[in-house]
Design a protein around this motif. Structure first.
Motif, PDB file in Angstrom:
ATOM      1  N   GLY A  91     -33.790   2.458  60.918  1.00 13.25           N
ATOM      2  CA  GLY A  91     -34.742   1.611  61.621  1.00 13.25           C
ATOM      3  C   GLY A  91     -34.519   1.447  63.111  1.00 13.25           C
ATOM      4  O   GLY A  91     -35.229   0.690  63.766  1.00 13.25           O
ATOM      5  N   HIS A  92     -33.529   2.125  63.681  1.00 15.37           N
ATOM      6  CA  HIS A  92     -33.207   1.968  65.098  1.00 15.37           C
ATOM      7  C   HIS A  92     -32.857   3.305  65.750  1.00 15.37           C
ATOM      8  O   HIS A  92     -32.432   4.245  65.085  1.00 15.37           O
ATOM      9  CB  HIS A  92     -32.005   1.031  65.275  1.00 15.37           C
ATOM     10  N   LEU A  93     -33.007   3.327  67.060  1.00 14.69           N
ATOM     11  CA  LEU A  93     -32.522   4.424  67.887  1.00 14.69           C
ATOM     12  C   LEU A  93     -31.491   3.859  68.851  1.00 14.69           C
ATOM     13  O   LEU A  93     -31.684   2.762  69.390  1.00 14.69           O
ATOM     14  CB  LEU A  93     -33.661   5.045  68.697  1.00 14.69           C
ATOM     15  N   VAL A  94     -30.406   4.591  69.051  1.00 13.16           N
ATOM     16  CA  VAL A  94     -29.364   4.182  69.990  1.00 13.16           C
ATOM     17  C   VAL A  94     -29.096   5.358  70.922  1.00 13.16           C
ATOM     18  O   VAL A  94     -28.860   6.475  70.467  1.00 13.16           O
ATOM     19  CB  VAL A  94     -28.046   3.815  69.272  1.00 13.16           C
ATOM     20  N   SER A  95     -29.150   5.089  72.225  1.00  8.01           N
ATOM     21  CA  SER A  95     -28.787   6.102  73.218  1.00  8.01           C
ATOM     22  C   SER A  95     -27.584   5.618  74.007  1.00  8.01           C
ATOM     23  O   SER A  95     -27.509   4.435  74.357  1.00  8.01           O
ATOM     24  CB  SER A  95     -29.944   6.391  74.175  1.00  8.01           C
ATOM     25  N   VAL A  96     -26.673   6.540  74.268  1.00  2.00           N
ATOM     26  CA  VAL A  96     -25.490   6.265  75.087  1.00  2.00           C
ATOM     27  C   VAL A  96     -25.480   7.290  76.211  1.00  2.00           C
ATOM     28  O   VAL A  96     -25.725   8.474  75.981  1.00  2.00           O
ATOM     29  CB  VAL A  96     -24.195   6.363  74.253  1.00  2.00           C
ATOM     30  N   ALA A  97     -25.208   6.818  77.423  1.00  2.62           N
ATOM     31  CA  ALA A  97     -25.144   7.712  78.587  1.00  2.62           C
ATOM     32  C   ALA A  97     -23.868   7.459  79.363  1.00  2.62           C
ATOM     33  O   ALA A  97     -23.349   6.336  79.386  1.00  2.62           O
ATOM     34  CB  ALA A  97     -26.356   7.480  79.496  1.00  2.62           C
ATOM     35  N   VAL A  98     -23.359   8.515  79.986  1.00  2.00           N
ATOM     36  CA  VAL A  98     -22.153   8.430  80.801  1.00  2.00           C
ATOM     37  C   VAL A  98     -22.455   9.032  82.164  1.00  2.00           C
ATOM     38  O   VAL A  98     -23.060  10.104  82.256  1.00  2.00           O
ATOM     39  CB  VAL A  98     -20.975   9.182  80.130  1.00  2.00           C
TER      40      VAL A  98
END
Length: 197
Positions: A184-191
């Protein structure tokens, strides 16, 4: 995500992101009004507790109640009573960002608010699920930029907007990102990548 166990979600997200990252998930919130002042305070405390857990695991000595974001090694996001804190293990990190969004319909007209003209041309009439994913990417990249004051999401250009992981730029600044899907969710991680030259 609200029906799932935060510990299981944390383990799944940590596995999907890999050993470079430390993750803490707090929540979900108990049932009740979502937008009253008490719920906001509870969500704030839940997020700061998740951030404190990540900071402790990284050996960072910071007062997470006073921590100013963006931060070179820590980031935080909230959505629907769930808080996700992420940290990067590298002491040479110059910025990290995370964004969590519940899967939901989005108005295609919002694309002009956060995508560059080149991204819109590349994607054409992107379906709403793609737009939501790209929103999470842009938010994470924005949060990873410790020099983001005065910036907007459209200042960041995705090299391959259709990709679930890739690179983004803002002038000479370089970022890499990854998006994962949880129930039910989207998670984005950026560096924010350091310059090597």
């Amino acid at each position: 995500m609200s029906a799932a166990d935060p510990d299981l979600l944390e383990a799944e997200l940590a596995t999907l992101l890999g050993p470079e990252f430390v993750v803490s998930v707090a929540g979900p919130a108990p049932a009740g009004p979502a937008h009253d002042a008490r719920a906001h305070r509870v969500e704030h405390r839940r997020g700061r507790a998740a951030l404190r857990c990540v900071a402790d695991r990284l050996g960072e000595r910071v007062d997470t109640d006073r921590l100013v974001l963006p931060h070179p090694r820590l980031s935080l996001t909230h959505c629907a009573g769930v808080a996700v804190a992420v940290g990067v293990r590298s002491r040479f990190s110059t910025g990290i960002g995370v964004d969590l969004e519940a899967v939901r319909p989005v108005n295609p007209g919002i694309a002009r608010l956060f995508l560059t003209p080149a991204e819109r041309a590349h994607l054409g009439e992107a379906p709403p699920d793609v737009l939501l994913r790209l929103w999470t990417v842009k938010e994470a990249v924005f949060k990873a930029d410790t020099g983001n004051g005065g910036r907007i999401l459209a200042d960041y250009e995705l090299c391959r907007p259709a990709a679930w992981s890739g690179r983004a730029t803002r002038g000479a600044a370089r970022f890499r990102y990854r998006t994962v899907e949880l129930p039910g969710h989207l998670v984005s991680v950026a560096v924010h990548e350091e310059r090597t030259a």
